[in-house]
Design a protein around this motif. Structure first.
Motif, PDB file in Angstrom:
ATOM      1  N   ALA A 149      44.535 -35.385  27.395  1.00  0.00           N
ATOM      2  CA  ALA A 149      43.271 -34.640  26.769  1.00  0.00           C
ATOM      3  C   ALA A 149      43.327 -33.204  27.291  1.00  0.00           C
ATOM      4  O   ALA A 149      42.768 -32.347  26.459  1.00  0.00           O
ATOM      5  CB  ALA A 149      42.076 -35.482  27.393  1.00  0.00           C
ATOM      6  N   ALA A 150      43.570 -33.009  28.477  1.00  0.00           N
ATOM      7  CA  ALA A 150      43.859 -31.445  28.882  1.00  0.00           C
ATOM      8  C   ALA A 150      44.884 -30.729  28.003  1.00  0.00           C
ATOM      9  O   ALA A 150      44.578 -29.733  27.604  1.00  0.00           O
ATOM     10  CB  ALA A 150      43.941 -31.543  30.419  1.00  0.00           C
ATOM     11  N   LEU A 151      45.827 -31.321  27.718  1.00  0.00           N
ATOM     12  CA  LEU A 151      47.054 -30.721  27.000  1.00  0.00           C
ATOM     13  C   LEU A 151      46.554 -30.623  25.579  1.00  0.00           C
ATOM     14  O   LEU A 151      46.577 -29.483  24.846  1.00  0.00           O
ATOM     15  CB  LEU A 151      48.120 -31.423  27.267  1.00  0.00           C
ATOM     16  N   ALA A 152      45.866 -31.561  24.993  1.00  0.00           N
ATOM     17  CA  ALA A 152      45.332 -31.368  23.390  1.00  0.00           C
ATOM     18  C   ALA A 152      44.328 -29.974  23.482  1.00  0.00           C
ATOM     19  O   ALA A 152      44.223 -29.580  22.526  1.00  0.00           O
ATOM     20  CB  ALA A 152      44.822 -32.623  23.081  1.00  0.00           C
ATOM     21  N   ALA A 153      43.365 -30.225  24.692  1.00  0.00           N
ATOM     22  CA  ALA A 153      42.274 -28.994  24.450  1.00  0.00           C
ATOM     23  C   ALA A 153      42.932 -27.725  24.514  1.00  0.00           C
ATOM     24  O   ALA A 153      42.601 -26.787  24.112  1.00  0.00           O
ATOM     25  CB  ALA A 153      41.552 -29.351  25.851  1.00  0.00           C
ATOM     26  N   ARG A 154      44.177 -27.767  25.593  1.00  0.00           N
ATOM     27  CA  ARG A 154      44.878 -26.388  25.861  1.00  0.00           C
ATOM     28  C   ARG A 154      45.337 -26.057  24.469  1.00  0.00           C
ATOM     29  O   ARG A 154      45.453 -24.712  24.131  1.00  0.00           O
ATOM     30  CB  ARG A 154      45.753 -26.494  26.791  1.00  0.00           C
ATOM     31  N   GLN A 155      45.849 -26.885  23.484  1.00  0.00           N
ATOM     32  CA  GLN A 155      46.724 -26.675  22.377  1.00  0.00           C
ATOM     33  C   GLN A 155      45.547 -26.518  21.137  1.00  0.00           C
ATOM     34  O   GLN A 155      46.122 -26.456  19.997  1.00  0.00           O
ATOM     35  CB  GLN A 155      47.658 -27.453  22.152  1.00  0.00           C
ATOM     36  N   GLY A 156      44.162 -26.854  21.441  1.00  0.00           N
ATOM     37  CA  GLY A 156      43.398 -26.647  20.427  1.00  0.00           C
ATOM     38  C   GLY A 156      43.387 -27.754  19.214  1.00  0.00           C
ATOM     39  O   GLY A 156      43.303 -27.538  18.158  1.00  0.00           O
ATOM     40  N   ARG A 157      43.863 -29.049  19.664  1.00  0.00           N
ATOM     41  CA  ARG A 157      44.016 -30.036  18.829  1.00  0.00           C
ATOM     42  C   ARG A 157      43.099 -31.064  19.416  1.00  0.00           C
ATOM     43  O   ARG A 157      42.787 -31.395  20.486  1.00  0.00           O
ATOM     44  CB  ARG A 157      45.554 -30.509  18.454  1.00  0.00           C
TER      45      ARG A 157
END
Length: 199
Positions: A149-157
């Motif tokens: 979830a944190a990675l998706a947020a960082r990548q804007g997806r």
């Protein structure tokens, strides 16, 4: 990810010089994940997709001076940054593709793979190739210093159910490639899936 290795090399090659500065606080997460591999003095371990070699010092500490530590990456610039940071003292750096590892079958005790799974063009085939070089009872760690979830947020997806790293998807993928998942953690602070080669 595209089959075209040039795309992967271009993506990481242009980011290599600044990679460690962009993620300066990941060291403890790497060390904690390496500790969960259960490596012993004299062990043999590969960091697959090692990038700038951030896991190599922890891997070397785990296997000691008599162990073997290898860092494999497809991107020359990443390996140059690993050497510039002195991490080539902790392990031998190999410019190679994890789809065709230049290693003997059953020659390793463990493989550590940080952030690799999302960049594999053929995940099932590539995980079978990694399995080939690991002995029976050996361990694979699929790691990322932040969770899905944190990675998706960082990548804007958006985080979707078809994410390869979602627990049911990853378990099925690993099983199909000859691995047995033994542990799965997906928290904001880290992602870590451990699997064992049974046969």
């Amino acid at each position: 990810m595209s089959d075209d290795h040039t795309h992967v090399q271009e993506f990481f090659g242009t980011r290599a010089a600044d990679w460690d500065r962009r993620f300066p606080d990941d060291g403890p997460a790497y060390a904690a994940a390496v500790a969960e591999l259960g490596l012993r003095e004299g062990g043999r371990v590969l960091d697959a997709g090692c990038g700038t070699g951030r896991a190599l010092p922890a891997l070397r500490a785990a296997v000691g001076p008599s162990g073997v530590v290898l860092g494999a990456d497809l991107t020359p610039e990443m390996l140059r940054e690993a050497a510039r940071a002195g991490r080539d003292r902790d392990g031998t750096l190999l410019l190679t593709d994890v789809a065709a590892l230049p290693l003997h079958s059953s020659s390793l005790d463990a493989v550590f793979a940080a952030g690799l799974i999302a960049h594999l063009p053929h995940p099932a085939e590539n995980l079978r190739e990694i399995r080939r070089v690991v002995r029976r009872g050996g361990v694979l760690a699929l790691f990322h210093p932040i969770g899905r979830a944190a990675l998706a947020a960082r990548q804007g997806r958006e985080l979707t159910t078809d994410d390869l790293r979602a627990e049911p998807n990853l378990r099925a993928l690993l099983t199909g490639a000859g691995w047995r998942m033994t542990s799965y953690v997906d928290e904001d602070a880290r992602f870590l899936a451990l699997a064992v080669r049974d046969a």
